[in-house]
Each structure stands twice: as structure tokens, then as C-alpha cells.
Design a protein around this motif. Structure first.
Motif, PDB file in Angstrom:
ATOM      1  N   MET A 274      14.389  11.952  53.432  1.00  0.00           N
ATOM      2  CA  MET A 274      15.099  13.487  53.098  1.00  0.00           C
ATOM      3  C   MET A 274      15.705  12.448  51.825  1.00  0.00           C
ATOM      4  O   MET A 274      16.104  13.777  51.454  1.00  0.00           O
ATOM      5  CB  MET A 274      16.061  12.530  54.558  1.00  0.00           C
ATOM      6  CG  MET A 274      15.140  13.754  55.267  1.00  0.00           C
ATOM      7  SD  MET A 274      16.700  13.982  57.170  1.00  0.00           S
ATOM      8  CE  MET A 274      17.354  15.134  56.822  1.00  0.00           C
ATOM      9  N   ILE A 275      15.439  11.265  51.817  1.00  0.00           N
ATOM     10  CA  ILE A 275      16.692  10.846  50.118  1.00  0.00           C
ATOM     11  C   ILE A 275      15.952  11.376  49.414  1.00  0.00           C
ATOM     12  O   ILE A 275      16.627  11.746  47.805  1.00  0.00           O
ATOM     13  CB  ILE A 275      17.472   9.727  51.000  1.00  0.00           C
ATOM     14  CG1 ILE A 275      18.110   9.370  51.642  1.00  0.00           C
ATOM     15  CG2 ILE A 275      18.240   8.815  49.304  1.00  0.00           C
ATOM     16  CD1 ILE A 275      17.774   8.220  52.411  1.00  0.00           C
ATOM     17  N   VAL A 276      14.687  10.943  49.583  1.00  0.00           N
ATOM     18  CA  VAL A 276      13.845  11.476  48.525  1.00  0.00           C
ATOM     19  C   VAL A 276      13.884  12.708  48.002  1.00  0.00           C
ATOM     20  O   VAL A 276      14.013  12.869  46.667  1.00  0.00           O
ATOM     21  CB  VAL A 276      12.455  10.754  48.174  1.00  0.00           C
ATOM     22  CG1 VAL A 276      11.524  11.508  47.629  1.00  0.00           C
ATOM     23  CG2 VAL A 276      12.379   9.594  48.323  1.00  0.00           C
ATOM     24  N   HIS A 277      13.975  13.595  48.681  1.00  0.00           N
ATOM     25  CA  HIS A 277      13.982  15.244  48.624  1.00  0.00           C
ATOM     26  C   HIS A 277      15.335  15.445  47.892  1.00  0.00           C
ATOM     27  O   HIS A 277      15.332  16.701  47.098  1.00  0.00           O
ATOM     28  CB  HIS A 277      13.594  15.980  49.739  1.00  0.00           C
ATOM     29  CG  HIS A 277      12.515  15.890  50.356  1.00  0.00           C
ATOM     30  ND1 HIS A 277      12.167  16.059  51.473  1.00  0.00           N
ATOM     31  CD2 HIS A 277      11.514  15.375  49.991  1.00  0.00           C
ATOM     32  CE1 HIS A 277      11.346  15.909  52.170  1.00  0.00           C
ATOM     33  NE2 HIS A 277      10.417  15.626  51.403  1.00  0.00           N
ATOM     34  N   LEU A 278      16.483  15.123  48.527  1.00  0.00           N
ATOM     35  CA  LEU A 278      18.050  14.987  48.345  1.00  0.00           C
ATOM     36  C   LEU A 278      17.838  14.350  46.358  1.00  0.00           C
ATOM     37  O   LEU A 278      18.553  15.510  44.890  1.00  0.00           O
ATOM     38  CB  LEU A 278      18.713  14.165  49.220  1.00  0.00           C
ATOM     39  CG  LEU A 278      20.640  14.383  48.655  1.00  0.00           C
ATOM     40  CD1 LEU A 278      20.831  15.985  48.375  1.00  0.00           C
ATOM     41  CD2 LEU A 278      21.334  13.682  48.935  1.00  0.00           C
ATOM     42  N   GLY A 279      17.585  12.658  46.607  1.00  0.00           N
ATOM     43  CA  GLY A 279      17.181  13.050  44.895  1.00  0.00           C
ATOM     44  C   GLY A 279      16.495  13.981  44.013  1.00  0.00           C
ATOM     45  O   GLY A 279      17.366  14.069  42.824  1.00  0.00           O
ATOM     46  N   SER A 280      15.439  14.084  44.627  1.00  0.00           N
ATOM     47  CA  SER A 280      14.848  15.656  43.670  1.00  0.00           C
ATOM     48  C   SER A 280      15.559  16.353  43.538  1.00  0.00           C
ATOM     49  O   SER A 280      16.018  17.428  42.715  1.00  0.00           O
ATOM     50  CB  SER A 280      13.662  15.811  44.406  1.00  0.00           C
ATOM     51  OG  SER A 280      12.127  14.609  44.131  1.00  0.00           O
ATOM     52  N   MET A 281      16.547  17.135  44.405  1.00  0.00           N
ATOM     53  CA  MET A 281      17.360  17.792  43.732  1.00  0.00           C
ATOM     54  C   MET A 281      18.579  17.743  43.127  1.00  0.00           C
ATOM     55  O   MET A 281      18.410  18.285  42.237  1.00  0.00           O
ATOM     56  CB  MET A 281      18.587  18.375  45.379  1.00  0.00           C
ATOM     57  CG  MET A 281      17.409  18.977  45.956  1.00  0.00           C
ATOM     58  SD  MET A 281      17.635  19.397  47.960  1.00  0.00           S
ATOM     59  CE  MET A 281      19.313  19.936  47.883  1.00  0.00           C
ATOM     60  N   LYS A 282      18.906  16.602  43.320  1.00  0.00           N
ATOM     61  CA  LYS A 282      19.907  16.160  42.428  1.00  0.00           C
ATOM     62  C   LYS A 282      19.922  15.836  40.682  1.00  0.00           C
ATOM     63  O   LYS A 282      20.038  16.490  39.950  1.00  0.00           O
ATOM     64  CB  LYS A 282      21.125  14.429  42.768  1.00  0.00           C
ATOM     65  CG  LYS A 282      21.515  14.581  42.027  1.00  0.00           C
ATOM     66  CD  LYS A 282      22.800  15.051  41.696  1.00  0.00           C
ATOM     67  CE  LYS A 282      24.263  14.806  41.348  1.00  0.00           C
ATOM     68  NZ  LYS A 282      24.869  15.401  40.761  1.00  0.00           N
ATOM     69  N   LEU A 283      17.839  15.430  40.667  1.00  0.00           N
ATOM     70  CA  LEU A 283      17.228  15.412  39.146  1.00  0.00           C
ATOM     71  C   LEU A 283      17.712  16.906  38.662  1.00  0.00           C
ATOM     72  O   LEU A 283      17.693  16.587  37.576  1.00  0.00           O
ATOM     73  CB  LEU A 283      16.270  14.593  39.821  1.00  0.00           C
ATOM     74  CG  LEU A 283      15.263  14.526  38.399  1.00  0.00           C
ATOM     75  CD1 LEU A 283      16.032  13.681  37.381  1.00  0.00           C
ATOM     76  CD2 LEU A 283      14.328  13.975  38.885  1.00  0.00           C
ATOM     77  N   GLY A 284      16.796  17.454  39.811  1.00  0.00           N
ATOM     78  CA  GLY A 284      16.977  18.308  39.148  1.00  0.00           C
ATOM     79  C   GLY A 284      17.780  19.573  38.715  1.00  0.00           C
ATOM     80  O   GLY A 284      18.112  19.782  37.582  1.00  0.00           O
ATOM     81  N   PHE A 285      18.667  19.528  38.898  1.00  0.00           N
ATOM     82  CA  PHE A 285      20.257  19.657  39.035  1.00  0.00           C
ATOM     83  C   PHE A 285      21.077  18.808  37.382  1.00  0.00           C
ATOM     84  O   PHE A 285      21.055  19.989  36.784  1.00  0.00           O
ATOM     85  CB  PHE A 285      21.241  19.465  39.843  1.00  0.00           C
ATOM     86  CG  PHE A 285      22.679  19.462  39.680  1.00  0.00           C
ATOM     87  CD1 PHE A 285      23.225  21.327  40.199  1.00  0.00           C
ATOM     88  CD2 PHE A 285      24.017  19.142  39.375  1.00  0.00           C
ATOM     89  CE1 PHE A 285      24.658  21.518  39.770  1.00  0.00           C
ATOM     90  CE2 PHE A 285      24.694  19.541  39.033  1.00  0.00           C
ATOM     91  CZ  PHE A 285      25.898  20.636  39.203  1.00  0.00           C
ATOM     92  N   SER A 286      20.348  18.158  37.622  1.00  0.00           N
ATOM     93  CA  SER A 286      21.236  17.661  36.364  1.00  0.00           C
ATOM     94  C   SER A 286      20.340  17.776  34.827  1.00  0.00           C
ATOM     95  O   SER A 286      21.161  18.131  33.943  1.00  0.00           O
ATOM     96  CB  SER A 286      20.361  15.640  36.216  1.00  0.00           C
ATOM     97  OG  SER A 286      21.286  15.371  37.659  1.00  0.00           O
ATOM     98  N   ALA A 287      18.752  18.064  35.091  1.00  0.00           N
ATOM     99  CA  ALA A 287      17.980  18.596  34.565  1.00  0.00           C
ATOM    100  C   ALA A 287      18.210  20.367  34.068  1.00  0.00           C
ATOM    101  O   ALA A 287      18.019  20.151  33.348  1.00  0.00           O
ATOM    102  CB  ALA A 287      16.225  18.873  34.540  1.00  0.00           C
ATOM    103  N   THR A 288      19.004  21.373  34.281  1.00  0.00           N
ATOM    104  CA  THR A 288      19.249  21.813  34.197  1.00  0.00           C
ATOM    105  C   THR A 288      20.868  22.148  33.595  1.00  0.00           C
ATOM    106  O   THR A 288      20.966  23.379  32.838  1.00  0.00           O
ATOM    107  CB  THR A 288      19.093  22.833  35.458  1.00  0.00           C
ATOM    108  OG1 THR A 288      20.305  22.744  37.148  1.00  0.00           O
ATOM    109  CG2 THR A 288      17.766  23.316  35.989  1.00  0.00           C
ATOM    110  N   VAL A 289      21.388  20.950  34.398  1.00  0.00           N
ATOM    111  CA  VAL A 289      22.321  21.680  33.709  1.00  0.00           C
ATOM    112  C   VAL A 289      23.201  20.388  32.303  1.00  0.00           C
ATOM    113  O   VAL A 289      23.585  21.068  31.593  1.00  0.00           O
ATOM    114  CB  VAL A 289      24.349  21.084  35.093  1.00  0.00           C
ATOM    115  CG1 VAL A 289      24.914  20.298  34.276  1.00  0.00           C
ATOM    116  CG2 VAL A 289      23.781  22.369  35.597  1.00  0.00           C
TER     117      VAL A 289
END
Length: 353
Positions: A274-289
Motif C-alpha cells: 500500500m505504501i508503494v502504491h501511495l508512493g506511486s501516487m505521490k510520484l505521479g503528482f510530482s511529475a505532473t506539477v
């Protein structure tokens, strides 16, 4: 007609349109943009099609998340937060279908003179302030939900017993607090009317707030510091909490395996996933912003004309709106339970049809 604001040294009131040449303000002064020879309607059609597809994917994807999550017989606390986050992300798609689509259509039917007049007439008006705050809210709501998810995972791993005893009502109160903080953060520019300007950006087809260099004067450092506390600090905290949670979870997983505590090890493995999934979400958020932030910094430091970077600005801006689609992609790729739930829900609805 000048693209400069004169008083400010930078082209804050950027008069550029992504599908027109830089001299459209003179060439299209008395001709609507859709009939102006220096505006490419093919590019305009491609642009609005891509933007509407983005909006459609954001709305539909997050609606699927909400429906699928709420159809679960037993929702976990993570599912409750996911549903709230999906609701926040839908706002970006709705913003595209309302504000962006509306102003795109209006801009096509305006002459350059009318566009300049409209931009000048809406400065710091109620529609501009509300439109800008709503846009910022689409970003802050996602940001603070990700921060909550990070804190929730750390809480679950470090204090598992206390986490299990947490009531749903307390979680709902926390979520209400997240929505309130997101709204308050988005409204910060409105607290300082002399330090911020709200205006319509024809290059993006949205209302947007920006710092008034002249109005802020010597207090600009305090304005930047305030934005840092409410925007940059939550971003950094999320990264730090995620890294800390991953380290703690990994250590506890190794300890459970060493002690042959298979049940605990299995539970920790799920938590790490679940943490890896959340990390992927955060990475995606960073990559878009990050691209739009980097471009903004380059714009101010290099003192480029807004017309020179209108295309990359529009691309980076709508990429940043794509952060509302990141969670849909992450769930679809990495969450087997989510995919299974969606498939089952679709099969059920097909049978009913």
C-alpha cells in the motif's frame, strides 16, 4: 496593443493564445480569432479535443473509483480516504468542462480587442477571484489528501492497535478538516488583495492568481513564506512521512520474518504494498506539477515573453491538471482488488442491462 503590463516589468497579464501567432493582437484586432488568418483552427481543434479528453478521463475515472469503492461490502479506512480523494480530483475535470470549455468558445468568437477589454474588465472581480480560488482548490485538495494518506499509513504501521481502534466518525472528522484546510489554503491569495491579482489568462482559458510585485513591495518575502508553509511544506512532509513509513515497515517486516511471525509478516507485506502504491501516487503528482513550477521559475528568472513560451506553458499547465488522473492510473495498474471490483461491477451492470 501591448503585451506588457508596464507597471510590473513582467507580462503577468499575458495576452497570448496557444493557437495564434505572437502578433495576433494587431492582426486580429477587429476580426474574431476563429476568422483571423494568424490563428490556426486546426491547432485549436486539436487543443480543445485533448483537453476535453483529459477532463472526460478525470471525471469518468474518479467516478469509477467512487462507485467501485462504495460497492465494497466492507470499506477500509483507506477506501474512505480514496473515495474522498476521488471526489476532490473530479473537481479538475469539472473545471475543464465548465471554465475552460466556456472561455475557449468565447475566445474564438472574440476579436483581439474584445479579448483585451475582457481581460482588463475582470481583474480582481468576483468571477476572477472565485474562478482562481476554485482552480487552486483542485490542487490543494489533492495535496492534503495525499498528506492524510501518508499520515494514515504511518499511523497504521507504527501504532497498529490504536489505528484499529480509530472510529469511522473520527476519520470523517479528519476528512472534513482536510477539506476545510484545502479550501482555506486555496483562498489565501484572497486574504491579501494588495499582494495578489486575480485575472483571466487567455493562454490557459482559466482564471489564475499571481503575486503583484508592485503591490506586495517589501512584503513579498512574507507572501512567499506563507505560500511555502501551506503548499510546499505539505508536499515535503508527505515525502518525508512516506520515506519514514517505508523504512519502519521494512524493518518490522524483517523482524516478523526473523521471529517466524508469519501473520504479522503477511500483514506488513500488504502494508508495504500500500505504501508503494501511495508512493506511486505521490510520484505521479510530482511529475505532473513540477514542470509548471519549473517553467514558472524559468519565466521569472530568464524574463522571457509569455508569448514565447505560451505552448509549453499550456502543455505544462494541463499536465498539472492531469494529477487528478494519477490515482486512477495507479489503482488500475497496481491494485488487483480495485481491478477485480471494477470488473465485477461492470459485469453486474451489464447483466442488469
Amino acid at each position: 496593443m501591448s503585451n506588457q503590463t508596464g507597471q510590473m516589468g513582467f507580462e503577468f497579464n499575458c495576452m497570448a493564445v496557444v493557437f495564434c501567432t505572437t502578433n495576433f493582437t494587431t492582426e486580429c484586432e477587429n476580426v474574431t480569432l476563429k476568422a483571423c488568418p494568424v490563428c490556426n483552427m486546426r491547432y485549436a481543434a486539436i487543443f480543445i479535443t485533448l483537453v476535453l479528453i483529459l477532463g472526460f478521463m478525470i471525471v469518468v475515472g474518479n467516478v469509477i473509483i467512487i462507485i467501485s469503492t462504495r460497492s465494497l461490502k466492507r470499506q477500509s479506512k483507506v477506501d474512505v480516504i480514496r473515495t474522498s480523494l476521488a471526489g476532490a480530483d473530479i473537481l479538475s475535470g469539472l473545471n475543464i468542462f465548465t471554465v475552460v470549455a466556456y472561455h475557449f468558445a468565447k475566445t474564438l468568437n472574440w476579436t483581439a480587442a474584445e479579448l483585451v477589454q475582457y481581460q482588463a474588465s475582470v481583474v480582481n472581480t468576483a468571477p476572477a477571484v472565485i474562478g482562481a480560488v476554485v482552480f487552486v482548490f483542485t490542487v490543494t485538495s489533492s495535496l492534503y489528501h495525499l498528506l492524510l494518506l501518508s499520515c494514515e499509513r504511518l499511523y497504521a504501521i507504527q501504532w497498529p492497535i490504536s489505528y484499529k481502534l480509530q472510529s469511522r466518525s473520527s476519520l470523517h472528522r479528519v476528512l472534513i478538516g482536510v477539506w476545510i484546510i484545502s479550501a482555506v489554503t486555496a483562498s489565501i491569495p484572497g486574504w491579501f488583495p494588495k499582494r495578489f491579482v486575480f485575472n483571466y489568462f487567455p493562454s490557459l482559458f482559466v482564471y489564475y492568481p499571481y503575486i503583484n510585485i508592485v503591490g506586495a513591495g517589501k512584503n513579498i518575502d512574507s507572501v512567499i513564506a506563507l505560500l511555502g508553509v501551506f503548499l510546499i511544506l505539505p508536499f515535503v512532509l508527505t515525502m518525508v512521512i512516506l520515506a519514514t513509513t517505508m523504512c519502519i515497515g521494512h524493518l518490522q517486516f524483517k523482524k516478523s520474518k526473523r521471529l517466524a511471525n508469519h501473520a504479522r509478516a503477511s500483514n506488513m507485506k500488504k502494508e508495504l504494498s500500500m505504501i508503494v502504491h501511495l508512493g506511486s501516487m505521490k510520484l505521479g503528482f510530482s511529475a505532473t506539477v513540477i514542470p509548471i513550477v519549473a517553467l514558472s521559475i524559468a519565466y521569472f528568472s530568464l524574463k522571457k515573453s509569455c508569448a514565447e513560451i505560451v505552448v509549453p506553458t499550456a502543455a505544462c499547465f494541463y499536465l498539472s491538471m492531469g494529477n487528478s488522473l494519477v490515482n486512477v492510473v495507479v489503482y488500475s495498474l497496481f491494485d488487483k482488488d480495485f481491478r477485480k471490483c471494477v470488473k465485477n461491477d461492470l459485469r453486474l451492470r451489464c447483466r442488469l442491462c
